[in-house]
Design a protein around this motif. Structure first.
Motif, PDB file in Angstrom:
ATOM      1  N   UNK A   1       0.842  -1.174   0.000  1.00  0.00           N
ATOM      2  CA  UNK A   1       0.000   0.000   0.000  1.00  0.00           C
ATOM      3  C   UNK A   1       0.890   1.241   0.000  1.00  0.00           C
ATOM      4  N   UNK A   2       0.575   2.197  -0.845  1.00  0.00           N
ATOM      5  CA  UNK A   2       1.338   3.434  -0.959  1.00  0.00           C
ATOM      6  C   UNK A   2       0.954   4.412   0.144  1.00  0.00           C
ATOM      7  N   UNK A   3       1.917   5.259   0.477  1.00  0.00           N
ATOM      8  CA  UNK A   3       1.649   6.320   1.447  1.00  0.00           C
ATOM      9  C   UNK A   3       0.943   7.470   0.741  1.00  0.00           C
ATOM     10  N   UNK A   4      -0.047   8.001   1.384  1.00  0.00           N
ATOM     11  CA  UNK A   4      -0.753   9.150   0.830  1.00  0.00           C
ATOM     12  C   UNK A   4      -0.003  10.428   1.196  1.00  0.00           C
ATOM     13  N   UNK A   5      -0.356  11.512   0.555  1.00  0.00           N
ATOM     14  CA  UNK A   5       0.258  12.806   0.850  1.00  0.00           C
ATOM     15  C   UNK A   5      -0.027  13.216   2.292  1.00  0.00           C
ATOM     16  N   UNK A   6      -1.252  12.947   2.741  1.00  0.00           N
ATOM     17  CA  UNK A   6      -1.602  13.289   4.121  1.00  0.00           C
ATOM     18  C   UNK A   6      -0.775  12.470   5.115  1.00  0.00           C
ATOM     19  N   UNK A   7      -0.567  11.190   4.806  1.00  0.00           N
ATOM     20  CA  UNK A   7       0.221  10.354   5.705  1.00  0.00           C
ATOM     21  C   UNK A   7       1.690  10.791   5.704  1.00  0.00           C
ATOM     22  N   UNK A   8       2.216  11.144   4.549  1.00  0.00           N
ATOM     23  CA  UNK A   8       3.592  11.660   4.489  1.00  0.00           C
ATOM     24  C   UNK A   8       3.728  12.955   5.286  1.00  0.00           C
ATOM     25  N   UNK A   9       2.756  13.838   5.150  1.00  0.00           N
ATOM     26  CA  UNK A   9       2.765  15.096   5.889  1.00  0.00           C
ATOM     27  C   UNK A   9       2.718  14.829   7.401  1.00  0.00           C
ATOM     28  N   UNK A  10       1.860  13.899   7.805  1.00  0.00           N
ATOM     29  CA  UNK A  10       1.746  13.560   9.221  1.00  0.00           C
ATOM     30  C   UNK A  10       3.042  12.952   9.742  1.00  0.00           C
TER      31      UNK A  10
ATOM     32  N   UNK B   1       5.764  15.629   9.974  1.00  0.00           N
ATOM     33  CA  UNK B   1       5.511  16.481  11.129  1.00  0.00           C
ATOM     34  C   UNK B   1       5.863  15.760  12.432  1.00  0.00           C
ATOM     35  N   UNK B   2       5.447  14.518  12.557  1.00  0.00           N
ATOM     36  CA  UNK B   2       5.667  13.764  13.794  1.00  0.00           C
ATOM     37  C   UNK B   2       7.134  13.416  14.003  1.00  0.00           C
ATOM     38  N   UNK B   3       7.861  13.129  12.931  1.00  0.00           N
ATOM     39  CA  UNK B   3       9.239  12.656  13.069  1.00  0.00           C
ATOM     40  C   UNK B   3      10.291  13.757  12.947  1.00  0.00           C
ATOM     41  N   UNK B   4       9.978  14.808  12.211  1.00  0.00           N
ATOM     42  CA  UNK B   4      10.987  15.842  11.960  1.00  0.00           C
ATOM     43  C   UNK B   4      10.661  17.142  12.690  1.00  0.00           C
ATOM     44  N   UNK B   5       9.479  17.672  12.473  1.00  0.00           N
ATOM     45  CA  UNK B   5       9.148  18.986  13.010  1.00  0.00           C
ATOM     46  C   UNK B   5       8.864  18.923  14.510  1.00  0.00           C
ATOM     47  N   UNK B   6       8.020  18.029  14.956  1.00  0.00           N
ATOM     48  CA  UNK B   6       7.612  17.992  16.355  1.00  0.00           C
ATOM     49  C   UNK B   6       8.769  17.701  17.317  1.00  0.00           C
ATOM     50  N   UNK B   7       9.633  16.717  17.054  1.00  0.00           N
ATOM     51  CA  UNK B   7      10.744  16.500  17.992  1.00  0.00           C
ATOM     52  C   UNK B   7      11.664  17.715  18.115  1.00  0.00           C
ATOM     53  N   UNK B   8      11.892  18.433  17.030  1.00  0.00           N
ATOM     54  CA  UNK B   8      12.737  19.625  17.081  1.00  0.00           C
ATOM     55  C   UNK B   8      12.089  20.674  17.959  1.00  0.00           C
ATOM     56  N   UNK B   9      10.803  20.855  17.817  1.00  0.00           N
ATOM     57  CA  UNK B   9      10.097  21.832  18.627  1.00  0.00           C
ATOM     58  C   UNK B   9      10.152  21.429  20.102  1.00  0.00           C
ATOM     59  N   UNK B  10      10.019  20.185  20.386  1.00  0.00           N
ATOM     60  CA  UNK B  10      10.059  19.742  21.769  1.00  0.00           C
ATOM     61  C   UNK B  10      11.428  19.977  22.386  1.00  0.00           C
ATOM     62  N   UNK B  11      12.486  19.700  21.661  1.00  0.00           N
ATOM     63  CA  UNK B  11      13.835  19.947  22.173  1.00  0.00           C
ATOM     64  C   UNK B  11      14.034  21.443  22.400  1.00  0.00           C
ATOM     65  N   UNK B  12      13.611  22.248  21.438  1.00  0.00           N
ATOM     66  CA  UNK B  12      13.742  23.698  21.577  1.00  0.00           C
ATOM     67  C   UNK B  12      12.928  24.208  22.768  1.00  0.00           C
ATOM     68  N   UNK B  13      11.730  23.656  22.958  1.00  0.00           N
ATOM     69  CA  UNK B  13      10.912  24.066  24.099  1.00  0.00           C
ATOM     70  C   UNK B  13      11.577  23.697  25.416  1.00  0.00           C
TER      71      UNK B  13
END
Length: 69
Positions: free
Chosen positions: A1-10, A13-25
């Motif tokens: 099954x292929x990943x959808x654009x929404x799943x890639x975005x999620x 966000x969960x693996x790249x953007x959110x952990x960085x924000x948490x460390x910065x916070x």
């Protein structure tokens, strides 16, 4: 099954953007807290020196000649 654009975005966000924000916070909170504690300690000692100019062993007990107010 292929990943959808929404799943890639999620996932991005969960693996790249959110952990960085948490460390910065966490770092920002640590810096804020250390600054606040340093200021509180300075104010504590300043206040103590006004209460008891000697060695400060009276723990806030005034000698009656304290005319700060």
């Amino acid at each position: 099954m292929k990943l959808t654009a929404d799943e890639l975005r999620r996932l991005f966000h969960a693996l790249v953007i959110e952990p960085v924000r948490r460390v910065a916070d966490v770092i920002a909170w640590s810096i804020f807290r250390r600054r606040h504690q340093a200021g509180a300690m300075t104010n504590h000692y300043d206040r103590r020196s006004l209460i008891e100019p000697g060695n400060g062993s009276s723990a806030g007990v005034s000698r009656g000649d304290d005319h700060r107010y």
